[in-house]
Design a protein around this motif. Structure first.
Motif, mmCIF file in Angstrom:
data_model
loop_
_atom_site.group_PDB
_atom_site.id
_atom_site.type_symbol
_atom_site.label_atom_id
_atom_site.label_comp_id
_atom_site.label_asym_id
_atom_site.label_seq_id
_atom_site.Cartn_x
_atom_site.Cartn_y
_atom_site.Cartn_z
ATOM 1 N N PHE A 1 0.849 -1.186 0.000
ATOM 2 C CA PHE A 1 0.000 0.000 0.000
ATOM 3 C C PHE A 1 0.889 1.243 0.000
ATOM 4 O O PHE A 1 1.882 1.298 0.728
ATOM 5 N N ALA A 2 0.530 2.216 -0.800
ATOM 6 C CA ALA A 2 1.293 3.465 -0.834
ATOM 7 C C ALA A 2 1.078 4.240 0.467
ATOM 8 O O ALA A 2 0.057 4.056 1.140
ATOM 9 N N PRO A 3 2.017 5.103 0.835
ATOM 10 C CA PRO A 3 1.818 5.940 2.027
ATOM 11 C C PRO A 3 0.570 6.809 1.865
ATOM 12 O O PRO A 3 0.174 7.134 0.740
ATOM 13 N N GLU A 4 -0.021 7.175 2.964
ATOM 14 C CA GLU A 4 -1.197 8.041 2.901
ATOM 15 C C GLU A 4 -0.812 9.387 2.303
ATOM 16 O O GLU A 4 0.219 9.964 2.642
ATOM 17 N N TRP A 5 -1.627 9.874 1.390
ATOM 18 C CA TRP A 5 -1.378 11.141 0.689
ATOM 19 C C TRP A 5 -1.262 12.287 1.687
ATOM 20 O O TRP A 5 -2.099 12.437 2.583
ATOM 21 N N ASP A 6 -0.213 13.089 1.555
ATOM 22 C CA ASP A 6 0.007 14.192 2.493
ATOM 23 C C ASP A 6 -0.588 15.509 2.001
ATOM 24 O O ASP A 6 -0.339 16.561 2.587
ATOM 25 N N GLY A 7 -1.356 15.436 0.922
ATOM 26 C CA GLY A 7 -2.025 16.640 0.428
ATOM 27 C C GLY A 7 -1.259 17.386 -0.649
ATOM 28 O O GLY A 7 -1.690 18.462 -1.075
ATOM 29 N N HIS A 8 -0.132 16.830 -1.120
ATOM 30 C CA HIS A 8 0.653 17.557 -2.120
ATOM 31 C C HIS A 8 -0.123 17.716 -3.424
ATOM 32 O O HIS A 8 -0.955 16.890 -3.783
ATOM 33 N N LYS A 9 0.182 18.814 -4.112
ATOM 34 C CA LYS A 9 -0.497 19.190 -5.347
ATOM 35 C C LYS A 9 0.537 19.382 -6.455
ATOM 36 O O LYS A 9 1.737 19.453 -6.171
ATOM 37 N N PRO A 10 0.092 19.488 -7.721
ATOM 38 C CA PRO A 10 1.042 19.741 -8.813
ATOM 39 C C PRO A 10 1.920 20.966 -8.564
ATOM 40 O O PRO A 10 3.081 20.997 -8.975
ATOM 41 N N SER A 11 1.379 21.956 -7.874
ATOM 42 C CA SER A 11 2.153 23.171 -7.597
ATOM 43 C C SER A 11 3.311 22.920 -6.633
ATOM 44 O O SER A 11 4.174 23.782 -6.458
ATOM 45 N N ASP A 12 3.343 21.726 -6.015
ATOM 46 C CA ASP A 12 4.433 21.383 -5.093
ATOM 47 C C ASP A 12 5.601 20.713 -5.814
ATOM 48 O O ASP A 12 6.468 20.116 -5.172
#
Length: 216
Positions: A124-135
């Protein structure tokens, strides 16, 4: 967006023109617009839409190649998985990501480029930390690691000690000892699973990428 049938239905409107030449002219214009419209839709659906230099498919593949180079050069902080942290995934796709000093950055790709990413596979991949394309500039920080602040330390995190020149895993991120409340302390796990008390110092503890930077 109108369907093809709705566009064709609109053609019947021009049949009511009294001027036959005008009717033919407008019908040809509408027919050409319909043709161009659906040719464009087909290109969008197949990824063949181009800016005159590259198609979307080409840019998608180029991005995969470039990101694979970054991930393959930093296997210790990269991963790929066929499932998100909650067990979901888009049909025929997988996620590949890298943990930078500033947080995660990841992409979803079609399974046909799975082997391009020679990085650890996770169930399982790590839980998404909220990063966006702008990051996207988080990737720049991989080769420019900054020292951790004490509050950045987390249990289970691997850290580079730039004084002792070694990596260790944090076992307990906050340790309080009576009489030493003014010191910031934590414990790290040794190879035999015993624990060692460490005193936090500014500009000493870094992301593990620092070990790679020092070896270059």
């Amino acid at each position: 967006m109108l369907s093809k049938e709705e566009y064709l239905k609109a053609l019947s409107v021009v049949e009511n023109y009294d001027d036959v030449d005008e009717m033919i002219k407008n019908r040809e214009i509408i027919e050409n617009l319909i043709k161009e419209h659906f040719e464009m839709l087909d290109k969008i659906k197949t990824g063949e839409l181009s800016d005159g230099y590259h198609t979307f498919n080409e840019l998608y593949y180029h991005r995969a190649v470039l990101f694979s180079i970054i991930c393959n050069e930093h296997k210790d902080v990269a991963y790929k998985s066929k499932e998100h942290h909650d067990g979901t995934m888009y049909d025929g796709m997988f996620i590949v990501g890298i943990n930078t000093p500033q947080g995660q950055y990841s992409y979803h790709y079609d399974l046909n480029v799975w082997s391009m990413f020679d990085v650890p596979e996770l169930e399982f991949a790590p839980e998404w930390d909220g990063h966006k394309p702008s990051d996207i500039e988080r990737l720049i920080s991989i080769n420019n690691p900054q020292p951790y602040k004490f509050e950045d330390l987390k249990e289970g995190m691997w850290v580079w000690d730039n004084q002792l020149k070694w990596c260790f895993e944090i076992a307990i991120c906050i340790v309080e000892i009576k009489g030493y409340e003014n010191l910031k302390m934590f414990k790290v796990k040794n190879y035999d699973d015993s624990l060692t008390l460490m005193i936090f110092e500014e500009n000493r503890f870094y992301p593990v990428q620092m070990a790679n930077v020092r070896c270059e």
